[in-house]
Design an enzyme around this catalytic site. Structure first.
Site, PDB file in Angstrom:
ATOM      1  N   LYS A  13     -15.694  25.397   3.669  1.00  0.00           N
ATOM      2  CA  LYS A  13     -16.033  25.997   4.972  1.00  0.00           C
ATOM      3  C   LYS A  13     -17.525  25.920   5.269  1.00  0.00           C
ATOM      4  O   LYS A  13     -17.921  25.503   6.348  1.00  0.00           O
ATOM      5  CB  LYS A  13     -15.620  27.486   5.026  1.00  0.00           C
ATOM      6  CG  LYS A  13     -14.159  27.747   4.820  1.00  0.00           C
ATOM      7  CD  LYS A  13     -13.845  29.217   5.027  1.00  0.00           C
ATOM      8  CE  LYS A  13     -14.520  30.159   4.055  1.00  0.00           C
ATOM      9  NZ  LYS A  13     -14.055  30.066   2.660  1.00  0.00           N
ATOM     10  N   ARG A  88     -11.304  37.573   7.368  1.00  0.00           N
ATOM     11  CA  ARG A  88     -10.643  37.345   6.082  1.00  0.00           C
ATOM     12  C   ARG A  88      -9.409  38.227   5.932  1.00  0.00           C
ATOM     13  O   ARG A  88      -8.668  38.052   4.973  1.00  0.00           O
ATOM     14  CB  ARG A  88     -11.617  37.678   4.945  1.00  0.00           C
ATOM     15  CG  ARG A  88     -12.363  36.500   4.385  1.00  0.00           C
ATOM     16  CD  ARG A  88     -13.321  37.031   3.342  1.00  0.00           C
ATOM     17  NE  ARG A  88     -13.699  36.097   2.337  1.00  0.00           N
ATOM     18  CZ  ARG A  88     -14.804  35.366   2.366  1.00  0.00           C
ATOM     19  NH1 ARG A  88     -15.594  35.392   3.399  1.00  0.00           N
ATOM     20  NH2 ARG A  88     -15.116  34.594   1.346  1.00  0.00           N
ATOM     21  N   ARG A 127     -20.791  24.548  -7.926  1.00  0.00           N
ATOM     22  CA  ARG A 127     -21.669  24.724  -6.757  1.00  0.00           C
ATOM     23  C   ARG A 127     -23.029  25.312  -7.168  1.00  0.00           C
ATOM     24  O   ARG A 127     -23.103  26.199  -8.007  1.00  0.00           O
ATOM     25  CB  ARG A 127     -20.996  25.685  -5.759  1.00  0.00           C
ATOM     26  CG  ARG A 127     -21.885  26.034  -4.579  1.00  0.00           C
ATOM     27  CD  ARG A 127     -21.111  26.548  -3.436  1.00  0.00           C
ATOM     28  NE  ARG A 127     -20.436  27.812  -3.695  1.00  0.00           N
ATOM     29  CZ  ARG A 127     -19.581  28.369  -2.817  1.00  0.00           C
ATOM     30  NH1 ARG A 127     -19.311  27.774  -1.687  1.00  0.00           N
ATOM     31  NH2 ARG A 127     -18.998  29.507  -3.110  1.00  0.00           N
ATOM     32  N   ARG A 160     -24.276  31.064  -7.829  1.00  0.00           N
ATOM     33  CA  ARG A 160     -23.923  32.393  -7.334  1.00  0.00           C
ATOM     34  C   ARG A 160     -23.171  33.146  -8.425  1.00  0.00           C
ATOM     35  O   ARG A 160     -22.328  32.567  -9.091  1.00  0.00           O
ATOM     36  CB  ARG A 160     -23.031  32.272  -6.084  1.00  0.00           C
ATOM     37  CG  ARG A 160     -23.802  31.947  -4.835  1.00  0.00           C
ATOM     38  CD  ARG A 160     -22.913  31.565  -3.690  1.00  0.00           C
ATOM     39  NE  ARG A 160     -21.714  32.371  -3.501  1.00  0.00           N
ATOM     40  CZ  ARG A 160     -20.860  32.222  -2.481  1.00  0.00           C
ATOM     41  NH1 ARG A 160     -21.085  31.309  -1.569  1.00  0.00           N
ATOM     42  NH2 ARG A 160     -19.791  32.985  -2.371  1.00  0.00           N
ATOM     43  N   ARG A 171     -11.469  36.104  -6.869  1.00  0.00           N
ATOM     44  CA  ARG A 171     -11.669  35.773  -5.444  1.00  0.00           C
ATOM     45  C   ARG A 171     -10.467  35.012  -4.898  1.00  0.00           C
ATOM     46  O   ARG A 171     -10.020  35.268  -3.785  1.00  0.00           O
ATOM     47  CB  ARG A 171     -12.946  34.933  -5.267  1.00  0.00           C
ATOM     48  CG  ARG A 171     -14.204  35.752  -5.462  1.00  0.00           C
ATOM     49  CD  ARG A 171     -15.406  34.862  -5.570  1.00  0.00           C
ATOM     50  NE  ARG A 171     -15.733  34.196  -4.309  1.00  0.00           N
ATOM     51  CZ  ARG A 171     -16.465  33.085  -4.234  1.00  0.00           C
ATOM     52  NH1 ARG A 171     -16.917  32.518  -5.318  1.00  0.00           N
ATOM     53  NH2 ARG A 171     -16.740  32.569  -3.056  1.00  0.00           N
TER      54      ARG A 171
HETATM   55  P1  AMP Z   1     -18.491  33.570   1.086  1.00  0.00           P
HETATM   56  O1  AMP Z   1     -19.897  33.085   1.034  1.00  0.00           O
HETATM   57  O2  AMP Z   1     -17.840  33.378   2.413  1.00  0.00           O
HETATM   58  O3  AMP Z   1     -17.661  33.035  -0.051  1.00  0.00           O
HETATM   59  O4  AMP Z   1     -18.553  35.163   0.884  1.00  0.00           O
HETATM   60  C1  AMP Z   1     -19.091  35.724  -0.309  1.00  0.00           C
HETATM   61  C2  AMP Z   1     -18.636  37.156  -0.443  1.00  0.00           C
HETATM   62  O5  AMP Z   1     -19.100  37.932   0.674  1.00  0.00           O
HETATM   63  C3  AMP Z   1     -17.137  37.382  -0.470  1.00  0.00           C
HETATM   64  O6  AMP Z   1     -16.559  37.150  -1.740  1.00  0.00           O
HETATM   65  C4  AMP Z   1     -17.063  38.853  -0.052  1.00  0.00           C
HETATM   66  O7  AMP Z   1     -17.455  39.698  -1.100  1.00  0.00           O
HETATM   67  C5  AMP Z   1     -18.147  38.935   1.031  1.00  0.00           C
HETATM   68  N1  AMP Z   1     -17.609  38.624   2.355  1.00  0.00           N
HETATM   69  C6  AMP Z   1     -17.961  37.585   3.160  1.00  0.00           C
HETATM   70  N2  AMP Z   1     -17.265  37.593   4.311  1.00  0.00           N
HETATM   71  C7  AMP Z   1     -16.439  38.666   4.230  1.00  0.00           C
HETATM   72  C8  AMP Z   1     -15.445  39.214   5.088  1.00  0.00           C
HETATM   73  N3  AMP Z   1     -15.150  38.640   6.264  1.00  0.00           N
HETATM   74  N4  AMP Z   1     -14.788  40.324   4.668  1.00  0.00           N
HETATM   75  C9  AMP Z   1     -15.071  40.907   3.502  1.00  0.00           C
HETATM   76  N5  AMP Z   1     -15.981  40.450   2.635  1.00  0.00           N
HETATM   77  C10 AMP Z   1     -16.667  39.326   2.983  1.00  0.00           C
END
Ligand code: AMP
Length: 214
Positions: A13, A88, A127, A160, A171
């Site tokens: 994404k 999400r 990553r 990360r 996750r």
């Molecule tokens: P990402 O970079 O999109 O993988 O997001 C990293 C982390 O941020 C996720 O594992 C969640 O802990 C938090 N996060 C990001 N977007 C959301 C969302 N829409 N709802 C809840 N937690 C989020």
């Protein structure tokens, strides 16, 4: 154009959103990036979100909905946006629909990126991210010229904490628990388009462009 990019962690994404954002000149809004920045800066939001993000859990819906509602009101989003990582959950999807209706606009597409579990895990664990400019690399698929150093800004690359093996599994579990009802919701709205993102970055981008620019 108003687009949601959905898909599992590691489905690409962030990479696709970044490329698409440059091509069609609309902002890329990554909720994960916003949260990570807030955590690094130790803001109120960051303090609230830290344990969820670092442990691979979801930040509570209320916090996320308020954050995105505020962001979408900003000037640069008036002609469109690419949302990456939001919604999400079904609650977030319904809240997004409501806030867009309030702004008298609606989504054009929900692009759902799909790849096999094997590819997702390989992408997440390999990553690396630039501490300074947040550019994305992969130790095998997209390695930087100099190991550990960002090609773009010479910043330091890091893994990360939620890309480590133990957290990745959690996750993906959380993702699977939420995705079906989200897909049903967007299928019902006739917004959903599925994209095979196991085929590599450029081919995926071409497929996305074919869908949205047709
Ligand atoms: P990402 O970079 O999109 O993988 O997001 C990293 C982390 O941020 C996720 O594992 C969640 O802990 C938090 N996060 C990001 N977007 C959301 C969302 N829409 N709802 C809840 N937690 C989020």
């Amino acid at each position: 154009m108003r687009i949601v990019l959905s898909g599992a962690p590691g489905s690409g994404k962030g990479t696709e959103a970044e490329l698409l954002s440059k091509k069609i000149n609309i902002p890329h809004i990554s909720t994960g990036d916003i949260l990570r920045r807030a955590i690094a800066e130790k803001t109120k939001l960051g303090i609230k979100a830290k344990s969820f993000v670092e442990g691979g859990g979801l930040v509570p819906d209320g916090v996320m909905i308020a954050l995105v509602e505020e962001r979408l009101k900003e000037e640069d989003c008036q002609d469109g946006f690419i949302l990456d990582g939001f919604p999400r959950t079904l609650t977030q999807a319904k809240a997004l629909e409501k806030s867009l209706a309030f702004l008298k606009v609606s989504l054009d597409f929900v692009l759902h990126l799909e790849a096999s579990e094997e590819i997702l895990v390989e992408r997440l664990e390999g990553r690396r991210v630039c501490k300074k400019c947040h550019a994305l690399f992969h130790i095998k698929n997209m390695p930087p010229v100099q190991e550990g150093v960002c090609d773009r800004c010479q910043g330091e690359l890091y893994q990360r904490s939620d890309d480590k093996e133990e957290v990745v599994k959690d996750r993906l579990k959380i993702y699977r628990a939420n995705v079906e009802e989200l897909l049903i919701f967007y299928q019902g709205n006739n917004l959903l388009r599925r994209v095979d993102s196991g085929q590599g970055v450029q081919k995926t981008l071409v497929e996305i462009e074919e869908i949205i620019l047709k």
